[in-house]
Design a protein around this motif. Structure first.
Motif, PDB file in Angstrom:
ATOM      1  N   ALA A  24       0.731   5.207  -8.301  1.00 29.99           N
ATOM      2  CA  ALA A  24      -0.342   6.164  -8.606  1.00 29.99           C
ATOM      3  C   ALA A  24       0.209   7.424  -9.268  1.00 29.99           C
ATOM      4  O   ALA A  24      -0.472   8.053 -10.083  1.00 29.99           O
ATOM      5  CB  ALA A  24      -1.090   6.533  -7.321  1.00 29.99           C
ATOM      6  N   ILE A  36       2.165   1.371  -3.990  1.00 31.13           N
ATOM      7  CA  ILE A  36       1.155   1.831  -4.967  1.00 31.13           C
ATOM      8  C   ILE A  36       0.955   3.343  -4.922  1.00 31.13           C
ATOM      9  O   ILE A  36       0.360   3.896  -5.836  1.00 31.13           O
ATOM     10  CB  ILE A  36      -0.201   1.110  -4.798  1.00 31.13           C
ATOM     11  N   LYS A  37       1.489   4.012  -3.922  1.00 37.13           N
ATOM     12  CA  LYS A  37       1.459   5.483  -3.946  1.00 37.13           C
ATOM     13  C   LYS A  37       2.413   5.976  -5.038  1.00 37.13           C
ATOM     14  O   LYS A  37       2.129   6.972  -5.707  1.00 37.13           O
ATOM     15  CB  LYS A  37       1.871   6.065  -2.596  1.00 37.13           C
ATOM     16  N   PHE A  78       0.815  -1.219   0.000  1.00 34.64           N
ATOM     17  CA  PHE A  78       0.000   0.000   0.000  1.00 34.64           C
ATOM     18  C   PHE A  78       0.847   1.267   0.000  1.00 34.64           C
ATOM     19  O   PHE A  78       0.319   2.353  -0.221  1.00 34.64           O
ATOM     20  CB  PHE A  78      -0.982   0.000   1.175  1.00 34.64           C
ATOM     21  N   ASN A  79       2.134   1.153   0.253  1.00 33.77           N
ATOM     22  CA  ASN A  79       3.013   2.304   0.074  1.00 33.77           C
ATOM     23  C   ASN A  79       3.527   2.366  -1.358  1.00 33.77           C
ATOM     24  O   ASN A  79       3.548   3.433  -1.979  1.00 33.77           O
ATOM     25  CB  ASN A  79       4.186   2.238   1.055  1.00 33.77           C
ATOM     26  N   ASP A  99     -11.825  -2.256 -16.261  1.00 33.54           N
ATOM     27  CA  ASP A  99     -11.584  -1.419 -17.437  1.00 33.54           C
ATOM     28  C   ASP A  99     -11.542   0.043 -17.031  1.00 33.54           C
ATOM     29  O   ASP A  99     -11.689   0.930 -17.850  1.00 33.54           O
ATOM     30  CB  ASP A  99     -12.695  -1.638 -18.473  1.00 33.54           C
ATOM     31  N   LEU A 100     -11.354   0.268 -15.763  1.00 36.71           N
ATOM     32  CA  LEU A 100     -11.442   1.635 -15.272  1.00 36.71           C
ATOM     33  C   LEU A 100     -10.379   1.845 -14.210  1.00 36.71           C
ATOM     34  O   LEU A 100     -10.298   1.092 -13.252  1.00 36.71           O
ATOM     35  CB  LEU A 100     -12.835   1.849 -14.666  1.00 36.71           C
ATOM     36  N   PRO A 108      -8.710   4.600 -11.438  1.00 40.47           N
ATOM     37  CA  PRO A 108      -9.265   5.715 -10.670  1.00 40.47           C
ATOM     38  C   PRO A 108      -9.033   7.070 -11.324  1.00 40.47           C
ATOM     39  O   PRO A 108      -9.897   7.939 -11.280  1.00 40.47           O
ATOM     40  CB  PRO A 108      -8.549   5.599  -9.325  1.00 40.47           C
ATOM     41  N   GLN A 109      -7.852   7.231 -11.906  1.00 44.45           N
ATOM     42  CA  GLN A 109      -7.553   8.562 -12.446  1.00 44.45           C
ATOM     43  C   GLN A 109      -8.354   8.849 -13.729  1.00 44.45           C
ATOM     44  O   GLN A 109      -8.368   9.976 -14.196  1.00 44.45           O
ATOM     45  CB  GLN A 109      -6.052   8.714 -12.718  1.00 44.45           C
ATOM     46  N   ALA A 157      -0.575   4.264 -12.548  1.00 46.59           N
ATOM     47  CA  ALA A 157      -0.770   2.818 -12.380  1.00 46.59           C
ATOM     48  C   ALA A 157      -1.473   2.564 -11.043  1.00 46.59           C
ATOM     49  O   ALA A 157      -1.518   3.434 -10.187  1.00 46.59           O
ATOM     50  CB  ALA A 157       0.568   2.092 -12.417  1.00 46.59           C
ATOM     51  N   SER A 158      -2.012   1.368 -10.903  1.00 45.70           N
ATOM     52  CA  SER A 158      -2.749   1.043  -9.683  1.00 45.70           C
ATOM     53  C   SER A 158      -2.149  -0.189  -9.023  1.00 45.70           C
ATOM     54  O   SER A 158      -1.191  -0.797  -9.530  1.00 45.70           O
ATOM     55  CB  SER A 158      -4.216   0.777 -10.005  1.00 45.70           C
ATOM     56  N   HIS A 159      -2.778  -0.612  -7.927  1.00 44.36           N
ATOM     57  CA  HIS A 159      -2.335  -1.823  -7.235  1.00 44.36           C
ATOM     58  C   HIS A 159      -2.400  -3.040  -8.153  1.00 44.36           C
ATOM     59  O   HIS A 159      -1.646  -3.984  -8.000  1.00 44.36           O
ATOM     60  CB  HIS A 159      -3.174  -2.056  -5.979  1.00 44.36           C
TER      61      HIS A 159
END
Lengths: 200, 110
Positions: free
Chosen positions: B69, B65-66, B62-63, B99-100, B102-103, B73-75
């Motif tokens: 981001a 993926i910051k 979880f760090n 297919d989505l 967050p950004q 990119a995501s997790h």
């Protein structure tokens, strides 16, 4: 005496939140439509219950807490809980209100039960709350919240027995507390099941 | 034909984040966590994008993926990298269609 009017267990994933936002703007993908439709009876039920408070047991994902000081059990005592920015900007929802007058008696009772809590006068809520919240409630949020963040991110995490004790203690103190307001408890299903809900 | 994706709980697909690792890799995790702040993101360029290497070095998922981001990119991209799969291959293995990102939400709603 307060009354526990209901409890729900629900999964959380970041994608639930993003799909909700897009679904409301452009219509849901059929797969996610099932999620939205599936939550509608819960939403109707919560509306009918007219709870005044909600105790939320959830976990943060390094969006508010970091490893500098990672609490096993952190309890939010603030009057206001903003949404946490997870690095992609805030989603279009307001923060949630807390009620310290409601929360402190519960916190005291849990400490007397043996829970060494971290008291948070500031706490931002991440997708552990906000991913499922709009599926079951519309803003402005009709309840005040008492968030309890449980360490699920680094070993050693609390044992299932300990989490069961937390639930027992919460029930007892809520029923004993003198605030005379109805409420319901949301337990993230993951707490109970140690499940793999991220495979959604 | 693409090679099958080996999904299991052994490194480099998965790592247990222990207290000992937490203490050893605290500086890396602190550095990665701070990528949640735009001002920090603006100060760095993310070049290698070796997510697996960062996790193997003690970075908490979880760090890390910051940092992911910060480059959109995501997790899930981090997960794909850890199992050695291309993103398009990896997402076929997910139970729900992804297919989505967050950004993308902000862009779609413009």
């Amino acid at each position: 005496m307060s009354q526990i009017v209901g409890g729900i267990g629900i999964a959380h994933t970041p994608s639930m939140g993003y799909q909700f936002d897009r679904g409301m703007q452009k219509g849901f993908d059929p797969k996610w439509r099932q999620w939205y439709d599936g939550a509608l009876p819960v939403k109707a039920w919560l509306r009918e219950l007219q709870a005044t408070h909600m105790v939320i047991v959830y976990n943060d994902h390094m969006n508010y807490f970091d490893l500098k000081a990672y609490p096993t059990f952190a309890i939010g005592m603030a009057e206001r809980f903003p949404q946490a920015d997870e690095g992609y900007g805030l989603r279009p929802f307001p923060g949630m209100d807390g009620d310290p007058e409601f929360s402190w008696p519960i916190a005291r009772s849990l400490v007397h039960d043996g829970f060494d809590l971290t008291f948070c006068q500031e706490l931002e809520l991440d997708h552990g709350v906000y991913s499922w919240l709009p599926y079951v409630m519309d803003p402005p949020w009709p309840v005040k919240v008492l968030p309890i963040a449980v360490n699920m991110l680094m070993q050693p995490v609390p044992t299932p027995q300990r989490l069961h004790q937390l639930g027992v203690g919460l029930r007892r103190t809520i029923l004993e507390d003198g605030s005379c307001r109805a409420q319901h408890v949301v337990h993230d299903a993951r707490r109970a099941a140690r499940g793999r809900n991220h495979a959604l | 034909m693409t090679k099958p994706i080996d999904l299991n709980l052994a490194a480099p697909s998965a790592y247990l984040f222990t207290g000992e690792i937490c203490s050893r890799s605290y500086r890396l995790n602190k550095f990665a966590f701070d990528f949640k702040y735009p001002a920090v993101r603006d100060r760095f360029t993310v070049r290698a994008r070796d997510w697996t290497g960062l996790v193997a070095s003690g970075g908490h998922h979880f760090n890390i993926i910051k940092i992911a981001a910060a480059v959109g990119a995501s997790h899930l991209h981090v997960g794909a990298h850890m199992v050695g799969a291309l993103w398009d291959e990896f997402k076929q293995t997910l139970p729900n269609r992804v297919d989505l990102m967050p950004q993308d939400i902000g862009k779609e709603c413009q």
